[in-house]
Write a protein that holds these residues in place. Structure first.
Motif, PDB file in Angstrom:
ATOM      1  N   TYR A   1       0.837  -1.210   0.000  1.00  0.00           N
ATOM      2  CA  TYR A   1       0.000   0.000   0.000  1.00  0.00           C
ATOM      3  C   TYR A   1       0.872   1.261   0.000  1.00  0.00           C
ATOM      4  O   TYR A   1       0.589   2.225  -0.721  1.00  0.00           O
ATOM      5  N   GLN A   2       1.950   1.248   0.800  1.00  0.00           N
ATOM      6  CA  GLN A   2       2.836   2.410   0.857  1.00  0.00           C
ATOM      7  C   GLN A   2       3.512   2.657  -0.489  1.00  0.00           C
ATOM      8  O   GLN A   2       3.670   3.803  -0.918  1.00  0.00           O
ATOM      9  N   VAL A   3       3.924   1.574  -1.164  1.00  0.00           N
ATOM     10  CA  VAL A   3       4.529   1.732  -2.491  1.00  0.00           C
ATOM     11  C   VAL A   3       3.516   2.326  -3.467  1.00  0.00           C
ATOM     12  O   VAL A   3       3.844   3.226  -4.257  1.00  0.00           O
ATOM     13  N   PHE A   4       2.294   1.853  -3.382  1.00  0.00           N
ATOM     14  CA  PHE A   4       1.252   2.337  -4.298  1.00  0.00           C
ATOM     15  C   PHE A   4       0.961   3.823  -4.092  1.00  0.00           C
ATOM     16  O   PHE A   4       0.931   4.606  -5.055  1.00  0.00           O
ATOM     17  N   ILE A   5       0.744   4.238  -2.842  1.00  0.00           N
ATOM     18  CA  ILE A   5       0.381   5.652  -2.612  1.00  0.00           C
ATOM     19  C   ILE A   5       1.573   6.583  -2.821  1.00  0.00           C
ATOM     20  O   ILE A   5       1.406   7.753  -3.128  1.00  0.00           O
ATOM     21  N   THR A   6       2.790   6.024  -2.677  1.00  0.00           N
ATOM     22  CA  THR A   6       3.985   6.851  -2.875  1.00  0.00           C
ATOM     23  C   THR A   6       4.247   7.117  -4.346  1.00  0.00           C
ATOM     24  O   THR A   6       4.580   8.247  -4.746  1.00  0.00           O
ATOM     25  N   PHE A   7       4.078   6.075  -5.188  1.00  0.00           N
ATOM     26  CA  PHE A   7       4.414   6.218  -6.608  1.00  0.00           C
ATOM     27  C   PHE A   7       3.190   6.278  -7.516  1.00  0.00           C
ATOM     28  O   PHE A   7       3.337   6.464  -8.729  1.00  0.00           O
ATOM     29  N   SER A   8       2.014   6.066  -6.930  1.00  0.00           N
ATOM     30  CA  SER A   8       0.754   6.134  -7.698  1.00  0.00           C
ATOM     31  C   SER A   8       0.752   5.179  -8.889  1.00  0.00           C
ATOM     32  O   SER A   8       0.270   5.525  -9.977  1.00  0.00           O
ATOM     33  N   ARG A   9       1.311   4.004  -8.662  1.00  0.00           N
ATOM     34  CA  ARG A   9       1.326   2.991  -9.713  1.00  0.00           C
ATOM     35  C   ARG A   9       0.982   1.627  -9.103  1.00  0.00           C
ATOM     36  O   ARG A   9       1.422   1.334  -7.991  1.00  0.00           O
ATOM     37  N   PRO A  10       0.202   0.817  -9.815  1.00  0.00           N
ATOM     38  CA  PRO A  10      -0.092  -0.528  -9.313  1.00  0.00           C
ATOM     39  C   PRO A  10       1.198  -1.335  -9.142  1.00  0.00           C
ATOM     40  O   PRO A  10       2.131  -1.218  -9.941  1.00  0.00           O
ATOM     41  N   VAL A  11       1.227  -2.140  -8.126  1.00  0.00           N
ATOM     42  CA  VAL A  11       2.411  -2.939  -7.810  1.00  0.00           C
ATOM     43  C   VAL A  11       2.293  -4.313  -8.470  1.00  0.00           C
ATOM     44  O   VAL A  11       1.257  -4.978  -8.372  1.00  0.00           O
ATOM     45  N   TYR A  12       3.354  -4.736  -9.156  1.00  0.00           N
ATOM     46  CA  TYR A  12       3.417  -6.065  -9.773  1.00  0.00           C
ATOM     47  C   TYR A  12       4.562  -6.837  -9.115  1.00  0.00           C
ATOM     48  O   TYR A  12       5.728  -6.453  -9.230  1.00  0.00           O
ATOM     49  N   LEU A  13       4.195  -7.899  -8.422  1.00  0.00           N
ATOM     50  CA  LEU A  13       5.195  -8.742  -7.769  1.00  0.00           C
ATOM     51  C   LEU A  13       5.440  -9.958  -8.660  1.00  0.00           C
ATOM     52  O   LEU A  13       4.574 -10.823  -8.803  1.00  0.00           O
ATOM     53  N   ILE A  14       6.616 -10.012  -9.267  1.00  0.00           N
ATOM     54  CA  ILE A  14       6.943 -11.070 -10.228  1.00  0.00           C
ATOM     55  C   ILE A  14       8.016 -11.959  -9.616  1.00  0.00           C
ATOM     56  O   ILE A  14       9.172 -11.563  -9.465  1.00  0.00           O
ATOM     57  N   PHE A  15       7.611 -13.166  -9.243  1.00  0.00           N
ATOM     58  CA  PHE A  15       8.517 -14.109  -8.576  1.00  0.00           C
ATOM     59  C   PHE A  15       9.120 -15.043  -9.628  1.00  0.00           C
ATOM     60  O   PHE A  15       8.455 -15.942 -10.134  1.00  0.00           O
ATOM     61  N   ASP A  16      10.379 -14.797  -9.938  1.00  0.00           N
ATOM     62  CA  ASP A  16      11.049 -15.560 -10.996  1.00  0.00           C
ATOM     63  C   ASP A  16      11.775 -16.772 -10.423  1.00  0.00           C
ATOM     64  O   ASP A  16      12.222 -16.772  -9.270  1.00  0.00           O
ATOM     65  N   GLN A  17      11.862 -17.833 -11.259  1.00  0.00           N
ATOM     66  CA  GLN A  17      12.557 -19.075 -10.895  1.00  0.00           C
ATOM     67  C   GLN A  17      12.070 -19.581  -9.529  1.00  0.00           C
ATOM     68  O   GLN A  17      12.856 -19.897  -8.636  1.00  0.00           O
ATOM     69  N   PHE A  18      10.757 -19.665  -9.415  1.00  0.00           N
ATOM     70  CA  PHE A  18      10.117 -20.045  -8.151  1.00  0.00           C
ATOM     71  C   PHE A  18      10.455 -21.484  -7.744  1.00  0.00           C
ATOM     72  O   PHE A  18      10.303 -21.858  -6.582  1.00  0.00           O
TER      73      PHE A  18
END
Length: 527
Positions: free
Chosen positions: A110-127
């Motif tokens: 939530y803090q990342v979103f309100i700080t940068f005003s962009r949706p957050v995409y969490l991409i977990f590579d080589q899971f």
């Protein structure tokens, strides 16, 4: 050719490569559409099919900078710690570190979103690393999926992409109980068709102004890729093009691949292995001992299952760091923020295939030792068996050399020695127990012998007593019978034949062996 190759080699495509990334237009669009309909997407396929490139570069075609805030996350030392660190690092210049440390994942997102005003995409590579490198750490996996479950409940502007090799897909079913929608939206990245491979080859060569001496060479290059039955098509294609470029004809700034170039490079399935061998030979500079050290070092970067194993920089000696930096310069090793790793899974496969039977056994023994120590430490008990210690003793030098790179080497060695002492102690206690059992058994046998002897003697005594009693009765009967015969003789002489006959019968009843006088016998048989 001394100029730097323009091809990606074993590196994934990034957001900066959108102009040269082609051949996955259908998958790019499908992934984008799925993400519009879900918060969680599962991206899977065989190694080398371009899963990471699709997420990093393919999606970037659909988003401007303001449309998303992607975080590309690898496991590192722990997937949960790496996830929190990635978000905190973005906010560290904006928010106090102590406040950030108090935040849980939903709050950080939530803090990342309100700080940068962009949706957050969490991409977990080589899971799949959660099931290879961290195969024993079920708590880490459960904690991760519980956190993702909580994150989805908050309905935050956040999308999640899990990228995993398809052979590990089945490992995820156990965690569907935490994330019920885990498999609802998934996309398999298929190997490319012939047409797509030709498209990628042509577009890539044109993008870097590399010419072919004849039109049908594109078909030859594509067919070589197919004939090699390479599952990691995109990875091998980039390596193949790189090798062709290295051997190409160079005239007045123009690079041209000819039929002779293709023949010189050789079969595609051997290209990467040949490249690895050549680079190691080049770094070793005809020093056989150094080349052996390089191969042993590379072997550490491969798990027992033949997959990549990242190694933190602080786990390498100064000498090893020097070798790793040389391997990095020739694109065999790449560096992350906190660790080094092989440039691609295909290199891990090649290194694993070069292991001999004893190397595989040593790897397996080391893994068993580390697993046993893990459970010993976790459960505060459970030593190695005598057989395991014996195997360690047999291959001690090789195992010690492998374990010498482990951060817990001292603890593992102590665990082995404590196991040896515990086994000796158990063996001594077992011998004492067996001695007590043997003594007890001997006592029981003696006691049983005594009881049997008593029974035999008692039986004999009873039998003798019985015989004595029978003999006494017999003698008594005989004496009584003789007395009755005397009485019968007296009555007979008194002419009292009736009483005499009665006495004779009574005597005969007591002793059937009586010998009667003729007159008494006559009287007994008379009517």
């Amino acid at each position: 050719m001394e100029a730097k190759s323009p091809f990606k080699f074993l590196d994934a495509y990034t957001a900066n490569d959108t102009d040269i990334f082609v051949g996955r237009e259908v998958e790019e669009k499908k992934l984008f559409q799925q993400l519009r309909n879900t918060t969680l997407n599962l991206l899977y396929g065989m190694s080398g099919t371009g899963k990471t490139s699709l997420a990093q570069c393919g999606l970037a075609k659909f988003y401007d900078g303001a449309d998303w805030h992607p975080f590309y996350i690898r496991r590192g030392n722990n997937i949960n710690e790496s996830l929190l660190k990635a978000l905190k690092d973005t906010l560290v210049d904006i928010e106090d570190a102590a406040i950030l440390d108090a935040y849980k994942l939903p709050e950080l997102v939530y803090q990342v979103f309100i700080t940068f005003s962009r949706p957050v995409y969490l991409i977990f590579d080589q899971f799949e690393e959660l099931f290879t490198i961290a195969s024993n750490n079920k708590e880490e996996r459960e904690s991760f999926f519980k956190t993702i479950q909580e994150l989805q409940k908050q309905n935050l502007p956040c999308k999640i992409i899990i990228i995993i090799r398809e052979e590990f897909l089945g490992e995820l079913y156990e965690y569907e109980k935490f994330v019920p929608n885990l498999f609802d939206f998934r996309l398999r990245i298929e190997p490319m068709t012939v047409a797509k491979l030709k498209q990628v080859t042509t577009h890539t060569l044109n993008s870097f102004d590399v010419k072919v001496s004849q039109d049908n060479l594109i078909d030859t290059i594509t067919q070589n890729l197919l004939d090699g039955k390479i599952s990691s098509q995109l990875a091998f294609l980039q390596v193949y093009l790189d090798r062709l470029w290295q051997e190409a004809e160079y005239d007045n700034q123009q690079v041209t691949i000819s039929d002779a170039t293709v023949s010189k490079v050789g079969k595609i399935e051997a290209v990467l292995e040949k490249f690895l061998d050549n680079q190691l030979a080049s770094i070793a500079d005809k020093n056989d001992e150094k080349q052996k050290q390089l191969r042993l070092l590379l072997d550490r970067f491969v798990t027992e299952d033949g997959t990549k194993r990242p190694i933190a920089e602080d786990k390498l000696t100064a000498f090893e760091k020097t070798l790793v930096q040389q391997l990095e310069s020739v694109r065999i090793i790449r560096k992350n923020e906190i660790y080094y790793e092989l440039a691609h899974d295909t290199l891990a496969v090649i290194i694993n295939n070069k292991r001999d039977a004893e190397q595989r056994l040593i790897k397996s023994l080391v893994q068993n030792l580390q697993t046993s120590y893990f459970f010993y430490k976790k459960e505060n008990g459970g030593f190695l068996s005598e057989q395991s210690v014996a195997l360690y003793d047999r291959f001690k030098n090789a195992i010690d050399d492998t374990l010498s790179h482990s951060e817990e080497k001292t603890a593992v060695f102590l665990f082995i020695e404590n196991s040896r002492k515990e086994n000796a102690k158990e063996k001594e206690e077992l011998e004492k127990k067996n001695l007590r059992l043997r003594s007890l058994l001997t006592g029981v046998i003696v006691l049983i012998g005594i009881i049997i002897a008593v029974f035999v003697i008692a039986y004999l005594l009873v039998d003798e007593e019985k015989n004595n009693a029978e003999n006494s009765l017999k003698k008594y009967n005989q004496t009584r019978a003789n007395q009755l015969l005397i009485d019968a003789q007296t009555f007979l002489e008194s002419k009292d034949t009736l009483l005499a006959k009665g006495k004779i019968k009574e005597a005969y009843t007591l002793d059937t062996n009586l010998v009667l006088k003729s007159e008494l016998k006559w009287l007994l048989t008379s009517k």
